[in-house]
Design a protein around this motif. Structure first.
Motif, mmCIF file in Angstrom:
data_model
loop_
_atom_site.group_PDB
_atom_site.id
_atom_site.type_symbol
_atom_site.label_atom_id
_atom_site.label_comp_id
_atom_site.label_asym_id
_atom_site.label_seq_id
_atom_site.Cartn_x
_atom_site.Cartn_y
_atom_site.Cartn_z
ATOM 1 N N PHE A 88 0.860 -1.175 0.000
ATOM 2 C CA PHE A 88 0.000 0.000 0.000
ATOM 3 C C PHE A 88 0.900 1.231 0.000
ATOM 4 C CE2 PHE A 88 -2.685 3.273 1.848
ATOM 5 C CZ PHE A 88 -3.872 3.074 1.175
ATOM 6 N N SER A 90 1.358 5.527 -0.653
ATOM 7 C CA SER A 90 0.703 6.831 -0.620
ATOM 8 C C SER A 90 1.696 7.882 -1.083
ATOM 9 C CB SER A 90 0.245 7.132 0.811
ATOM 10 O OG SER A 90 -0.391 8.384 0.860
ATOM 11 N N VAL A 99 -2.781 10.434 -3.619
ATOM 12 C CA VAL A 99 -3.245 9.129 -4.070
ATOM 13 C C VAL A 99 -2.682 8.066 -3.146
ATOM 14 C CG1 VAL A 99 -3.527 9.749 -6.495
ATOM 15 C CG2 VAL A 99 -1.325 8.909 -5.715
ATOM 16 N N SER A 100 -3.444 6.991 -2.994
ATOM 17 C CA SER A 100 -2.963 5.846 -2.228
ATOM 18 C C SER A 100 -3.724 4.615 -2.686
ATOM 19 C CB SER A 100 -3.110 6.068 -0.725
ATOM 20 O OG SER A 100 -4.329 6.648 -0.396
ATOM 21 N N ASP A 101 -2.982 3.539 -2.831
ATOM 22 C CA ASP A 101 -3.557 2.288 -3.292
ATOM 23 C C ASP A 101 -2.458 1.225 -3.250
ATOM 24 O OD1 ASP A 101 -5.340 0.425 -4.290
ATOM 25 O OD2 ASP A 101 -5.774 1.505 -6.146
ATOM 26 N N PHE A 117 -0.945 1.654 -9.865
ATOM 27 C CA PHE A 117 -1.842 1.092 -8.863
ATOM 28 C C PHE A 117 -2.794 0.084 -9.499
ATOM 29 C CE2 PHE A 117 -1.137 5.400 -6.813
ATOM 30 C CZ PHE A 117 -0.302 4.910 -5.815
ATOM 31 N N GLU A 118 -3.463 -0.675 -8.655
ATOM 32 C CA GLU A 118 -4.411 -1.676 -9.141
ATOM 33 C C GLU A 118 -5.558 -1.048 -9.913
ATOM 34 O OE1 GLU A 118 -5.431 -3.987 -5.668
ATOM 35 O OE2 GLU A 118 -3.712 -5.319 -5.992
ATOM 36 N N ASP A 119 -5.917 0.199 -9.586
ATOM 37 C CA ASP A 119 -7.020 0.863 -10.291
ATOM 38 C C ASP A 119 -6.567 1.584 -11.565
ATOM 39 O OD1 ASP A 119 -5.755 3.159 -9.387
ATOM 40 O OD2 ASP A 119 -7.412 3.849 -8.136
ATOM 41 N N GLU A 137 -2.883 0.044 6.011
ATOM 42 C CA GLU A 137 -3.223 1.343 5.485
ATOM 43 C C GLU A 137 -4.129 2.171 6.391
ATOM 44 O OE1 GLU A 137 -5.777 -1.791 3.378
ATOM 45 O OE2 GLU A 137 -3.666 -1.516 3.766
#
Length: 140
Positions: A88, A90, A99-101, A117-119, A137
């Motif tokens: 995780f 950030s 942003v963080s993921d 990131f995964e998204d 997180e």
């Protein structure tokens, strides 16, 4: 034609690798070519020629070293960025958005590693301010 033209095929350079690529044989050819073209009644300063060639070779060596060091730093930075995969992360994007993921992959770019990131969002590794294991997180 000067001594460098004789070695470099008339281009004024000593091949595509510059002076750092000169072998001892090439260096000796330059010196003997230069000495052979001197007027025996008014010889050139051979020490000055040797000093100039040595300085040029040192500059070329310094440039080669700088290039190698930059490559090494880039490789180390990329290796560090890959440790974020599955973690995780950030940080702040270049557009000043937080942003963080979880990191899915790392992309090598000319500006340095970029985390994806995964998204699908991305952030430059240099803009990351926190890397944690998944599940931490929320401060767990």
């Amino acid at each position: 034609m000067n001594a460098l033209d004789a070695i470099g095929g008339g281009t004024g350079t000593a091949g595509s690798t510059g002076f750092s690529g000169l072998s001892s044989e090439d260096f000796t050819k330059i010196i003997f070519t230069e000495l052979g073209k001197q007027d025996p009644l008014a010889p050139n300063d051979t020490n000055q020629l040797l000093e100039q060639i040595a300085n040029i070779r040192k500059i070329q060596s310094d440039m080669d070293l700088t290039t190698r060091l930059q490559s090494l730093v880039g490789s180390n930075e990329f290796a560090s960025a890959t440790t974020a995969i599955g973690k995780f992360v950030s940080g702040v994007t270049s557009g000043n958005q937080r942003v963080s993921d979880v990191v899915k992959s790392v992309i090598r770019t000319s500006d340095g590693p970029v985390l994806q990131f995964e998204d699908g969002r991305r952030i430059e590794f240099s803009r990351v301010d926190s890397i944690r294991n998944v599940g931490e997180e929320d401060g767990e």
